[in-house]
Design an enzyme around this catalytic site. Structure first.
Site, PDB file in Angstrom:
ATOM      1  N   GLU A 174     -10.528  18.382  12.068  1.00 39.93           N
ATOM      2  CA  GLU A 174     -10.979  16.982  12.017  1.00 39.93           C
ATOM      3  C   GLU A 174     -10.311  16.171  13.116  1.00 39.93           C
ATOM      4  OE1 GLU A 174     -13.909  16.351  10.597  1.00 39.93           O
ATOM      5  OE2 GLU A 174     -13.071  17.023   8.688  1.00 39.93           O
ATOM      6  N   HIS A 175     -11.131  15.375  13.803  1.00 35.31           N
ATOM      7  CA  HIS A 175     -10.676  14.557  14.932  1.00 35.31           C
ATOM      8  C   HIS A 175     -10.130  15.427  16.065  1.00 35.31           C
ATOM      9  CE1 HIS A 175     -11.392  10.558  13.197  1.00 35.31           C
ATOM     10  NE2 HIS A 175     -11.204  11.184  12.057  1.00 35.31           N
ATOM     11  N   ASP A 191     -20.925  16.612  15.104  1.00 40.23           N
ATOM     12  CA  ASP A 191     -21.972  16.390  14.101  1.00 40.23           C
ATOM     13  C   ASP A 191     -23.348  16.774  14.636  1.00 40.23           C
ATOM     14  OD1 ASP A 191     -19.760  15.315  12.901  1.00 40.23           O
ATOM     15  OD2 ASP A 191     -20.436  13.231  13.011  1.00 40.23           O
ATOM     16  N   GLU A 248     -24.882   7.686  20.097  1.00 41.25           N
ATOM     17  CA  GLU A 248     -23.717   7.085  19.420  1.00 41.25           C
ATOM     18  C   GLU A 248     -22.844   6.332  20.415  1.00 41.25           C
ATOM     19  OE1 GLU A 248     -23.165   7.155  16.162  1.00 41.25           O
ATOM     20  OE2 GLU A 248     -24.641   8.659  15.567  1.00 41.25           O
ATOM     21  N   TYR A 280     -11.688   4.452  14.513  1.00 40.50           N
ATOM     22  CA  TYR A 280     -12.048   5.703  15.185  1.00 40.50           C
ATOM     23  C   TYR A 280     -11.767   5.587  16.687  1.00 40.50           C
ATOM     24  CZ  TYR A 280     -14.814   9.843  16.352  1.00 40.50           C
ATOM     25  OH  TYR A 280     -15.214  11.077  16.803  1.00 40.50           O
ATOM     26  N   SER A 282     -22.998  13.193   7.985  1.00 41.98           N
ATOM     27  CA  SER A 282     -23.728  13.165   9.258  1.00 41.98           C
ATOM     28  C   SER A 282     -25.217  12.904   9.128  1.00 41.98           C
ATOM     29  CB  SER A 282     -23.504  14.474  10.031  1.00 41.98           C
ATOM     30  OG  SER A 282     -22.181  14.560  10.412  1.00 41.98           O
ATOM     31  N   SER A 283     -25.563  11.920   8.318  1.00 37.22           N
ATOM     32  CA  SER A 283     -26.982  11.586   8.224  1.00 37.22           C
ATOM     33  C   SER A 283     -27.497  10.984   9.542  1.00 37.22           C
ATOM     34  CB  SER A 283     -27.241  10.633   7.053  1.00 37.22           C
ATOM     35  OG  SER A 283     -26.417   9.504   7.158  1.00 37.22           O
ATOM     36  N   GLY A 313     -23.855   7.590   4.302  1.00 29.57           N
ATOM     37  CA  GLY A 313     -22.517   7.001   4.288  1.00 29.57           C
ATOM     38  C   GLY A 313     -21.448   7.872   3.664  1.00 29.57           C
TER      39      GLY A 313
HETATM   40  C1  GLA Z   1     -17.057  11.780  12.926  1.00 30.95           C
HETATM   41  C2  GLA Z   1     -17.501  11.969  14.377  1.00 30.95           C
HETATM   42  C3  GLA Z   1     -17.237  13.394  14.860  1.00 30.95           C
HETATM   43  C4  GLA Z   1     -15.797  13.817  14.566  1.00 30.95           C
HETATM   44  C5  GLA Z   1     -15.409  13.489  13.133  1.00 30.95           C
HETATM   45  C6  GLA Z   1     -13.946  13.733  12.856  1.00 30.95           C
HETATM   46  O1  GLA Z   1     -17.847  12.566  12.082  1.00 30.95           O
HETATM   47  O2  GLA Z   1     -18.878  11.684  14.509  1.00 30.95           O
HETATM   48  O3  GLA Z   1     -17.534  13.486  16.228  1.00 30.95           O
HETATM   49  O4  GLA Z   1     -14.918  13.239  15.473  1.00 30.95           O
HETATM   50  O5  GLA Z   1     -15.696  12.141  12.790  1.00 30.95           O
HETATM   51  O6  GLA Z   1     -13.647  15.075  12.966  1.00 30.95           O
END
Ligand code: GLA
Length: 368
Positions: free
Chosen positions: A25-26, A161, A149, A210, A115-116, A111
């Site tokens: 993640e991240h 995503d 995005e 973010y 990843s909708s 939400g």
């Molecule tokens: C969101 C972003 C992704 C990723 C995640 C965290 O989903 O869209 O690109 O950075 O956060 O892992």
């Protein structure tokens, strides 16, 4: 993209799934590693060609709207903006995008960090490309979705995503190298199941936080003298003098290692190691990267209370939405019952839970 691959089409139906990230993640915007899988929930877009430059969209749950292909996509209302922006980028590349009537539906919980919006971008990209008689290239569609995005929605998100929505494989998760964009199928260990647990809380202030995390990572990489934190190791962290940046970078460097260690543990069926890595990923996201929330911490901790749980962590960007657990197959129902009951007792919120299998990435469902 091959623009000469066929004649233009009258009608196309395209679909793209949401995703859940098992670990990593991240890390994507640090050129690192992620381990997501496609969900059995998707967004389906059916489009029919018009003879003008209008796009109409009717969608179950979201109502009706329309825009012109000549509008600035940034001026198009909320969710239709993703569709308008995809059409705009494709047209910019020379695709003869026509006006269309779209009917759309989605089974992806909105939400919930599943990843909708990426699924909407990818499904729209596949649809517009196919209706022009061209073959959608999944990785290219993912890159355009990320541009939507970054350049139109205004969030500096990474590629995970959109890439998993476009390229997910049925039956396996994908180890994605976010620098080369190569992905390798990874089988889930025998006898396990993936459980998604929605906290029923929604992200707030997530977008600005973010972008701040991303900036901290870029400063840390510059201080170490590497192109991205993917290239750094923990013993280089001393070069990052700002304590908060050092803590953020520490998460990313360790999280990249955890992804690769998880893949190895999955290959060996080492469930104890996988669980420890998932739990540590959550701790690090909560304490070092500070993108979790009270509700995410609670639901992950509640899942871990049950012996049937191998590991549990928040998934996606954080600040709300869903957590993910890997559970023993035969105890999946018992874990789910435990989580719903205990989470409701602790928070007053009734969680939605889904047991999910790795599902296929975006596809063209029909073409005429
Ligand atoms: C969101 C972003 C992704 C990723 C995640 C965290 O989903 O869209 O690109 O950075 O956060 O892992």
């Amino acid at each position: 993209m091959n623009l000469n691959s066929g004649a233009e089409r009258r009608a196309v139906t395209a679909r793209a799934p949401g995703r859940v990230n098992l670990i990593g993640e991240h890390t994507d915007y640090n050129d690192g590693f992620v381990l997501p899988m496609g969900l059995p929930f998707d967004t389906t877009i059916s489009m029919e060609r018009r003879d003008d430059r209008t796009v109409t969209i009717s969608s179950v749950g979201w109502g009706e709207t329309s825009f012109s292909l000549d509008d600035d996509p940034g001026s198009v209302e909320s969710w239709a903006r993703y569709v308008a922006a995809m059409a705009h980028f494709l047209a910019d590349e020379g695709l003869p995008v026509p006006g269309v009537d779209i009917s759309m539906r989605s089974t992806i919980p909105g939400g919930a960090s599943l990843s909708s919006s990426a699924a909407l971008e990818v499904a729209a990209g596949f649809g517009f490309t196919a209706i022009c008689g061209a073959e959608p290239d999944p990785v290219h569609m993912a890159k355009l979705g990320q541009r939507v995005e970054n350049e139109v929605i205004g969030i500096q998100s990474g590629i995970m995503d959109q890439l998993i929505s476009a390229t997910a494989r049925e039956g396996s998760a994908s180890l994605i190298d976010c620098r080369s964009l190569e992905s390798t199928p990874v089988n889930l260990p025998d006898g396990t199941r993936v459980l998604i647990m929605d906290t029923m809380t929604r992200r707030e202030l997530a977008d600005s936080e973010y972008d701040l995390r991303r900036q901290a990572c870029e400063r840390a990489a510059a201080a170490i003298g590497v192109p991205a934190l993917r290239d750094a190791t923990a013993d280089q962290l001393d070069a990052v003098t700002a304590p908060l940046d050092r803590r953020r970078a520490g998460h990313v460097i360790a999280e990249n290692d955890r992804v690769l260690a998880t893949v190895e543990a999955m290959e060996h069926g080492d469930l104890a190691a996988i669980g420890a890595l998932m739990n540590e990923s959550h701790r690090s996201l909560s304490e070092d990267y500070e993108v979790s929330s009270e509700a995410l911490d609670q639901i992950a901790a509640i899942a871990r209370e049950h012996d049937g749980t191998i590991g549990a962590r928040m998934t996606g960007g954080g600040f709300g939405g869903a957590a993910v657990a890997l559970v023993h197959d035969e105890h999946a129902d018992a874990v789910a019952t435990h989580v719903v009951e205990r989470y409701e007792a602790e928070t007053g919120r009734r969680s939605d839970l889904w047991s999910v299998v790795p599902s296929e990435g975006a596809s063209i469902v029909s073409i005429a």
